[in-house]
Design a protein around this motif. Structure first.
Motif, mmCIF file in Angstrom:
data_model
loop_
_atom_site.group_PDB
_atom_site.id
_atom_site.type_symbol
_atom_site.label_atom_id
_atom_site.label_comp_id
_atom_site.label_asym_id
_atom_site.label_seq_id
_atom_site.Cartn_x
_atom_site.Cartn_y
_atom_site.Cartn_z
ATOM 1 N N LEU A 24 0.827 -1.202 0.000
ATOM 2 C CA LEU A 24 0.000 0.000 0.000
ATOM 3 C C LEU A 24 0.863 1.255 0.000
ATOM 4 N N LEU A 25 0.432 2.246 -0.791
ATOM 5 C CA LEU A 25 0.973 3.601 -0.716
ATOM 6 C C LEU A 25 -0.138 4.504 -0.202
ATOM 7 N N GLN A 26 0.187 5.362 0.767
ATOM 8 C CA GLN A 26 -0.812 6.236 1.363
ATOM 9 C C GLN A 26 -0.327 7.674 1.372
ATOM 10 N N GLY A 27 -1.258 8.592 1.115
ATOM 11 C CA GLY A 27 -0.980 10.014 1.271
ATOM 12 C C GLY A 27 0.231 10.489 0.497
ATOM 13 N N ASP A 28 1.171 11.112 1.211
ATOM 14 C CA ASP A 28 2.338 11.724 0.578
ATOM 15 C C ASP A 28 3.283 10.715 -0.059
ATOM 16 N N SER A 29 3.111 9.421 0.242
ATOM 17 C CA SER A 29 3.970 8.414 -0.390
ATOM 18 C C SER A 29 3.551 8.134 -1.833
ATOM 19 N N ILE A 30 2.409 8.699 -2.255
ATOM 20 C CA ILE A 30 1.990 8.576 -3.657
ATOM 21 C C ILE A 30 2.604 9.747 -4.426
ATOM 22 N N TYR A 31 3.787 9.538 -4.969
ATOM 23 C CA TYR A 31 4.456 10.594 -5.729
ATOM 24 C C TYR A 31 5.143 9.979 -6.940
ATOM 25 N N VAL A 32 5.465 10.813 -7.899
ATOM 26 C CA VAL A 32 6.054 10.360 -9.159
ATOM 27 C C VAL A 32 7.381 9.656 -8.890
ATOM 28 N N GLY A 33 7.515 8.452 -9.446
ATOM 29 C CA GLY A 33 8.731 7.671 -9.300
ATOM 30 C C GLY A 33 8.650 6.608 -8.224
ATOM 31 N N ASN A 34 7.730 6.757 -7.287
ATOM 32 C CA ASN A 34 7.596 5.744 -6.243
ATOM 33 C C ASN A 34 6.862 4.523 -6.800
ATOM 34 N N SER A 35 7.052 3.370 -6.175
ATOM 35 C CA SER A 35 6.422 2.150 -6.683
ATOM 36 C C SER A 35 6.118 1.205 -5.528
ATOM 37 N N ILE A 36 5.204 0.279 -5.779
ATOM 38 C CA ILE A 36 4.886 -0.788 -4.829
ATOM 39 C C ILE A 36 4.923 -2.109 -5.582
#
Length: 428
Positions: A24-36
């Motif tokens: 899971l990605l939540q809140g501010d962790s949803i940004y361009v370049g991030n992945s799960i």
């Protein structure tokens, strides 16, 4: 590659199987370049993979949603768009990717809205979701992202090879810390990778029969004799269970567990039973007359009803508890001076989860029993048609629950409980 893709805003119910894998990605962790990313740990484990008999389905669900249980203040309306690229590996471990997809959720305080967007794949044992772009309409990202979640989920339904000896659960343990709160014994065991369900069986044996050796073979407790008659059994998916201790007198509770599989054709497979577990018990309410009835439903759900009697074997108090809501309800019957039931008190929950007789539950005042002098005594014939009973005290019992004195009166589900004004009973 056997990969099926579908973009939708509704989620279907998948077949039951092993617990899903979730990242899971939540809140501010949803940004361009991030992945799960997540993977099927059994499929990629060289020791566990040979235990797979057949994989029935692998569903991959990538979802963007608004967390509506969050208490943060959000704008009255907004849209959030998250563009992602999905990389995956199938059952042949061949890797590929899916063209860019955009997941969009909307919120509107004054009308219907689509609070979840879902992208489904099928057959991928490894999935990585990479965020390419995040935008918002009608509000700033900083205002709406705290309640937005991006989830990567894998749901697998498969059969494992199961050997009745090698895959058996060897030991079942107990936790006595639950006895004080609810007088139920917690039993648990190490989960089995190959088990879909578990059969848990228990029975109670009086200490006199134990001491006489009636259930021994060669001086050792014999499970065949112990569970031959009067045993209870539930089939559950959990690796723990609370057993109610509603037994009279001194004795021992014996229990055991085994793994269960159900094949597609309906065939049921079992392992051998675990070692025998036991718990010594001195009896429930040994100074009172009582009768207990426990009704079972699927997945070990149950309701226990205990009726307590006075010395003339008239039912005085009925206590009910189920293991789903874990709520204990108390109802009482009051008798006149001729021994006839004249007052039926409305059932009301207690603060305790314990099944036990509760003295002074419905009272005239905080310390005084609601006695016959207040509901079955007349000073003269002129009161035959005019005398009424005095109300219960709202300090406890049914009069407390059906009143503004209820400690939970301000909570949503309790706001519409009627006011009894102390008369939480029916009198005949």
């Amino acid at each position: 590659m056997a990969i099926l893709i579908l973009l939708t805003t509704q989620l279907r119910a998948w077949s039951q199987g092993e617990p899903p894998y979730i990242t899971l990605l939540q809140g501010d962790s949803i940004y361009v370049g991030n992945s799960i990313a997540l993977q099927d740990t059994v499929f990629y484990d060289v020791l566990l993979k040979p235990t797979i008999e057949k994989t029935l389905s692998v569903y991959n669900i990538i979802s963007l949603r608004i967390n509506e249980f969050d208490t943060k203040v959000i704008p009255d309306s907004f849209q959030v768009h998250v563009k992602v690229r999905i990389y995956y590996a199938d059952s042949a471990n061949a890797q590929d990717s899916i063209d860019e997809k955009t997941l969009t959720v909307t919120y509107n305080k004054f009308s219907t809205y689509e609070g979840k967007a879902i992208l489904r794949l099928r057959g991928a044992h490894w999935v990585q979701v990479k965020v390419l772009e995040v935008t918002a309409d009608y509000a700033t990202l900083s205002a709406v992202l705290p309640v937005v979640e991006l989830e990567n989920r894998m749901v697998i339904n498969r059969d494992f090879y199961m050997d009745e000896e090698d895959d058996a659960i060897t030991t079942i343990s107990k936790d006595t810390t639950t006895l004080e709160d609810c007088q139920e014994l917690k039993v648990y065991w190490t989960p089995s990778q190959v088990a879909e369900m578990y059969d848990l069986e228990w029975t109670f044996i009086d200490s006199s029969a134990i001491n006489a050796g009636w259930y021994n073979t060669g001086g050792v407790k014999d499970p065949v004799k112990i569970f031959r008659n009067n045993a209870s059994r539930v089939r559950i998916s959990s690796d723990q269970y609370l057993i109610p201790l509603l037994y009279d007198g001194k004795g021992a509770l014996y229990y055991r567990v085994r793994a269960v599989q159900e094949k597609e054709n309906g065939e049921i497979l079992y392992t051998v039973w675990s070692d025998l577990g036991d718990h010594r018990f001195t009896g429930h309410e040994t100074n009172l007359n009582w009768q207990a009835t426990t009704t079972f439903a699927e997945e070990g759900k149950r309701k226990s009803v205990v009726q307590y009697f006075d010395g003339s074997l008239r039912g005085r108090q009925t206590v009910t508890r189920d293991n789903t809501t874990k709520t204990t309800l108390v109802a009482e019957t009051l008798y006149d001076k001729q021994g006839r039931p004249v007052i039926q008190v409305l059932p009301a929950p207690t603060l305790s989860q314990l099944i036990a007789y509760t003295p002074l539950f419905n009272v005239e005042d905080e310390t005084k029993e609601y006695h016959k002098g207040v509901y079955d005594t007349l000073s003269g014939s002129s009161q035959y048609c005019s005398q009424t009973s005095v109300p219960f005290s709202p300090a406890s019992g049914a009069a407390n629950y059906y009143s503004a004195s209820n400690p939970a009166a301000e909570e949503k589900e309790f706001q519409y409980i009627p006011e009894s004004n102390g008369y939480a009973f029916v009198q005949t």
